[in-house]
Design an enzyme around this catalytic site. Sequence first.
Site, PDB file in Angstrom:
ATOM      1  N   SER A   7      17.697  24.738 -20.739  1.00 22.41           N
ATOM      2  CA  SER A   7      16.655  23.920 -21.369  1.00 22.41           C
ATOM      3  C   SER A   7      15.532  24.791 -21.908  1.00 22.41           C
ATOM      4  O   SER A   7      14.831  25.477 -21.149  1.00 22.41           O
ATOM      5  CB  SER A   7      16.084  22.932 -20.356  1.00 22.41           C
ATOM      6  OG  SER A   7      14.898  22.375 -20.885  1.00 22.41           O
ATOM      7  N   HIS A  32      19.939  22.844 -24.258  1.00 20.70           N
ATOM      8  CA  HIS A  32      19.291  21.562 -23.969  1.00 20.70           C
ATOM      9  C   HIS A  32      17.901  21.550 -24.604  1.00 20.70           C
ATOM     10  O   HIS A  32      17.085  22.447 -24.369  1.00 20.70           O
ATOM     11  CB  HIS A  32      19.210  21.377 -22.455  1.00 20.70           C
ATOM     12  CG  HIS A  32      18.764  20.023 -22.028  1.00 20.70           C
ATOM     13  ND1 HIS A  32      19.611  18.943 -21.975  1.00 20.70           N
ATOM     14  CD2 HIS A  32      17.541  19.565 -21.633  1.00 20.70           C
ATOM     15  CE1 HIS A  32      18.945  17.874 -21.551  1.00 20.70           C
ATOM     16  NE2 HIS A  32      17.687  18.230 -21.344  1.00 20.70           N
ATOM     17  N   ASP A  34      14.524  19.303 -25.157  1.00 20.18           N
ATOM     18  CA  ASP A  34      13.783  18.157 -24.635  1.00 20.18           C
ATOM     19  C   ASP A  34      12.712  17.693 -25.611  1.00 20.18           C
ATOM     20  O   ASP A  34      11.746  18.413 -25.859  1.00 20.18           O
ATOM     21  CB  ASP A  34      13.104  18.542 -23.317  1.00 20.18           C
ATOM     22  CG  ASP A  34      14.090  18.707 -22.179  1.00 20.18           C
ATOM     23  OD1 ASP A  34      14.846  17.758 -21.911  1.00 20.18           O
ATOM     24  OD2 ASP A  34      14.111  19.791 -21.563  1.00 20.18           O
ATOM     25  N   MET A  36       9.746  15.053 -26.246  1.00 23.95           N
ATOM     26  CA  MET A  36       8.870  14.115 -25.515  1.00 23.95           C
ATOM     27  C   MET A  36       7.791  13.586 -26.446  1.00 23.95           C
ATOM     28  O   MET A  36       7.222  14.353 -27.224  1.00 23.95           O
ATOM     29  CB  MET A  36       8.186  14.851 -24.360  1.00 23.95           C
ATOM     30  CG  MET A  36       9.138  15.522 -23.419  1.00 23.95           C
ATOM     31  SD  MET A  36       8.212  16.389 -22.157  1.00 23.95           S
ATOM     32  CE  MET A  36       9.551  17.154 -21.245  1.00 23.95           C
ATOM     33  N   HIS A  65      17.811  15.884 -25.804  1.00 18.21           N
ATOM     34  CA  HIS A  65      17.440  14.877 -24.808  1.00 18.21           C
ATOM     35  C   HIS A  65      16.162  14.188 -25.292  1.00 18.21           C
ATOM     36  O   HIS A  65      15.071  14.751 -25.204  1.00 18.21           O
ATOM     37  CB  HIS A  65      17.238  15.598 -23.459  1.00 18.21           C
ATOM     38  CG  HIS A  65      16.745  14.718 -22.355  1.00 18.21           C
ATOM     39  ND1 HIS A  65      16.236  15.221 -21.172  1.00 18.21           N
ATOM     40  CD2 HIS A  65      16.680  13.369 -22.232  1.00 18.21           C
ATOM     41  CE1 HIS A  65      15.879  14.215 -20.381  1.00 18.21           C
ATOM     42  NE2 HIS A  65      16.132  13.085 -21.009  1.00 18.21           N
ATOM     43  N   MET A  67      13.264  11.937 -24.916  1.00 18.25           N
ATOM     44  CA  MET A  67      12.413  11.189 -23.983  1.00 18.25           C
ATOM     45  C   MET A  67      11.367  10.510 -24.851  1.00 18.25           C
ATOM     46  O   MET A  67      10.179  10.864 -24.838  1.00 18.25           O
ATOM     47  CB  MET A  67      11.800  12.139 -22.957  1.00 18.25           C
ATOM     48  CG  MET A  67      12.779  12.547 -21.879  1.00 18.25           C
ATOM     49  SD  MET A  67      12.197  13.934 -20.891  1.00 18.25           S
ATOM     50  CE  MET A  67      12.784  15.284 -21.883  1.00 18.25           C
ATOM     51  N   MET A 136      19.204  11.946 -14.588  1.00 18.87           N
ATOM     52  CA  MET A 136      18.015  12.746 -14.298  1.00 18.87           C
ATOM     53  C   MET A 136      17.915  12.974 -12.791  1.00 18.87           C
ATOM     54  O   MET A 136      18.036  12.033 -12.004  1.00 18.87           O
ATOM     55  CB  MET A 136      16.738  12.034 -14.772  1.00 18.87           C
ATOM     56  CG  MET A 136      16.570  11.943 -16.277  1.00 18.87           C
ATOM     57  SD  MET A 136      16.620  13.523 -17.149  1.00 18.87           S
ATOM     58  CE  MET A 136      15.213  14.379 -16.431  1.00 18.87           C
ATOM     59  N   GLY A 141       9.975  14.301 -17.855  1.00 14.45           N
ATOM     60  CA  GLY A 141       8.666  14.592 -18.450  1.00 14.45           C
ATOM     61  C   GLY A 141       8.134  15.992 -18.220  1.00 14.45           C
ATOM     62  O   GLY A 141       7.324  16.472 -19.007  1.00 14.45           O
ATOM     63  N   PHE A 142       8.591  16.657 -17.175  1.00 21.25           N
ATOM     64  CA  PHE A 142       8.067  17.982 -16.876  1.00 21.25           C
ATOM     65  C   PHE A 142       9.164  18.893 -16.327  1.00 21.25           C
ATOM     66  O   PHE A 142      10.010  18.426 -15.549  1.00 21.25           O
ATOM     67  CB  PHE A 142       6.944  17.920 -15.828  1.00 21.25           C
ATOM     68  CG  PHE A 142       5.793  17.062 -16.261  1.00 21.25           C
ATOM     69  CD1 PHE A 142       4.811  17.558 -17.109  1.00 21.25           C
ATOM     70  CD2 PHE A 142       5.710  15.748 -15.845  1.00 21.25           C
ATOM     71  CE1 PHE A 142       3.762  16.745 -17.533  1.00 21.25           C
ATOM     72  CE2 PHE A 142       4.667  14.925 -16.256  1.00 21.25           C
ATOM     73  CZ  PHE A 142       3.686  15.424 -17.103  1.00 21.25           C
ATOM     74  N   GLY A 144      10.254  22.388 -14.065  1.00 24.27           N
ATOM     75  CA  GLY A 144       9.785  23.045 -12.849  1.00 24.27           C
ATOM     76  C   GLY A 144       9.604  22.146 -11.635  1.00 24.27           C
ATOM     77  O   GLY A 144       8.937  22.533 -10.673  1.00 24.27           O
ATOM     78  N   ASP A 174      20.070  16.877 -14.811  1.00 25.42           N
ATOM     79  CA  ASP A 174      18.918  17.532 -15.433  1.00 25.42           C
ATOM     80  C   ASP A 174      17.696  17.407 -14.544  1.00 25.42           C
ATOM     81  O   ASP A 174      17.232  16.302 -14.262  1.00 25.42           O
ATOM     82  CB  ASP A 174      18.673  16.869 -16.802  1.00 25.42           C
ATOM     83  CG  ASP A 174      17.496  17.469 -17.553  1.00 25.42           C
ATOM     84  OD1 ASP A 174      17.003  18.529 -17.151  1.00 25.42           O
ATOM     85  OD2 ASP A 174      17.094  16.851 -18.570  1.00 25.42           O
ATOM     86  N   GLY A 175      17.177  18.579 -14.135  1.00 22.63           N
ATOM     87  CA  GLY A 175      15.926  18.612 -13.398  1.00 22.63           C
ATOM     88  C   GLY A 175      16.051  19.269 -12.042  1.00 22.63           C
ATOM     89  O   GLY A 175      16.810  18.808 -11.188  1.00 22.63           O
ATOM     90  N   GLY A 196      16.266  24.771 -16.738  1.00 21.83           N
ATOM     91  CA  GLY A 196      15.201  25.346 -17.561  1.00 21.83           C
ATOM     92  C   GLY A 196      14.585  26.549 -16.889  1.00 21.83           C
ATOM     93  O   GLY A 196      14.890  27.705 -17.213  1.00 21.83           O
TER      94      GLY A 196
HETATM   95  C1  DX5 Z   1      12.506  17.271 -17.656  1.00 20.06           C
HETATM   96  C2  DX5 Z   1      13.435  17.807 -18.691  1.00 20.06           C
HETATM   97  C3  DX5 Z   1      14.301  18.902 -18.220  1.00 20.06           C
HETATM   98  C4  DX5 Z   1      13.573  20.160 -17.840  1.00 20.06           C
HETATM   99  C5  DX5 Z   1      14.387  20.860 -16.794  1.00 20.06           C
HETATM  100  O1  DX5 Z   1      11.992  16.074 -18.083  1.00 20.06           O
HETATM  101  O2  DX5 Z   1      14.303  16.780 -19.154  1.00 20.06           O
HETATM  102  O3  DX5 Z   1      15.322  19.196 -19.158  1.00 20.06           O
HETATM  103  O4  DX5 Z   1      13.345  21.028 -18.917  1.00 20.06           O
HETATM  104  O5  DX5 Z   1      13.671  21.929 -16.332  1.00 20.06           O
HETATM  105  P1  DX5 Z   1      13.857  22.529 -14.861  1.00 20.06           P
HETATM  106  O6  DX5 Z   1      15.239  23.094 -14.813  1.00 20.06           O
HETATM  107  O7  DX5 Z   1      12.792  23.553 -14.796  1.00 20.06           O
HETATM  108  O8  DX5 Z   1      13.672  21.397 -13.888  1.00 20.06           O
HETATM  109 ZN    ZN Z   2      16.063  17.319 -20.340  1.00 20.76          ZN
END
Ligand code: DX5
Ligand code: ZN
Length: 218
Positions: A7, A32, A34, A36, A65, A67, A136, A141-142, A144, A174-175, A196
């Site tokens: 990601s 990937h 993202d 938002m 993806h 969002m 998910m 949304g974030f 880490g 994902d996440g 990510g």
């Molecule tokens: C979160 C994103 C993820 C995010 C994953 O809303 O959809 O794709 O970038 O990041 P890590 O792997 O750091 O959780």
């Molecule tokens: Zn994602």
Amino acid sequence: MNILSPSILAADFSRLGEQIKEVERAGASYLHIDVMDGFFVPDISFGMPVILSIRNCSDILFDVHLMIDRPERYIKEFSDCGADLINFHLEATEDVEGTIQKIRFLGRKAGITISPQTPVSAVEPYLKLVDMVLVMTVKPGFGGQKLIPECLDKVREIRSIIEARGLHTDIEVDGGIRLDNVELALEAGANVVVSGTAVFQNKIYENVKKFKEKMGSV
Ligand code: DX5
Ligand code: ZN
């Protein structure tokens, strides 16, 4: 075959092209991306112009993806800027089937995404209509965040439904996926894994290679 989808949300955006080349060189076949909108999720990331720029420097499969609220409004735009696979949130639209049809009509792969609070029963009717279900494993949304283990139970449930029905739908997670928990996600039944932070932090090339070893492939 198991696939890693790094990601770019965790990438250094001042060196985005370079870092994408690095994940590609290490053998990743998906990327990937993202998107938002500051409405469906609190943050705003980036949109079509960024995707179009990186499309010009990469042939890797773009796993987008979305969002965003009412994704049906923007399917053509994301297809035009180079998305190969378009994942949208079930919770973000009242027209799930119409959105799938729009994606398919444009010749792209369609994926449907469920947030942690959404039960498997909500996505079940659409399993045969999509190429992928994205489960998910954190609140969207974030980057880490820490993986929510209960979400892997949903992966298990979806995998058994897919098998019982003889479908070939991919399951992506994902996440919060890192080297020390990726095997749990695979065991639960995921075959596409987003990561990510654990890919883009420090040595990208080495990180992808390590994921590849753990996953059997990328
Ligand atoms: C979160 C994103 C993820 C995010 C994953 O809303 O959809 O794709 O970038 O990041 P890590 O792997 O750091 O959780
Ligand atoms: Zn994602």
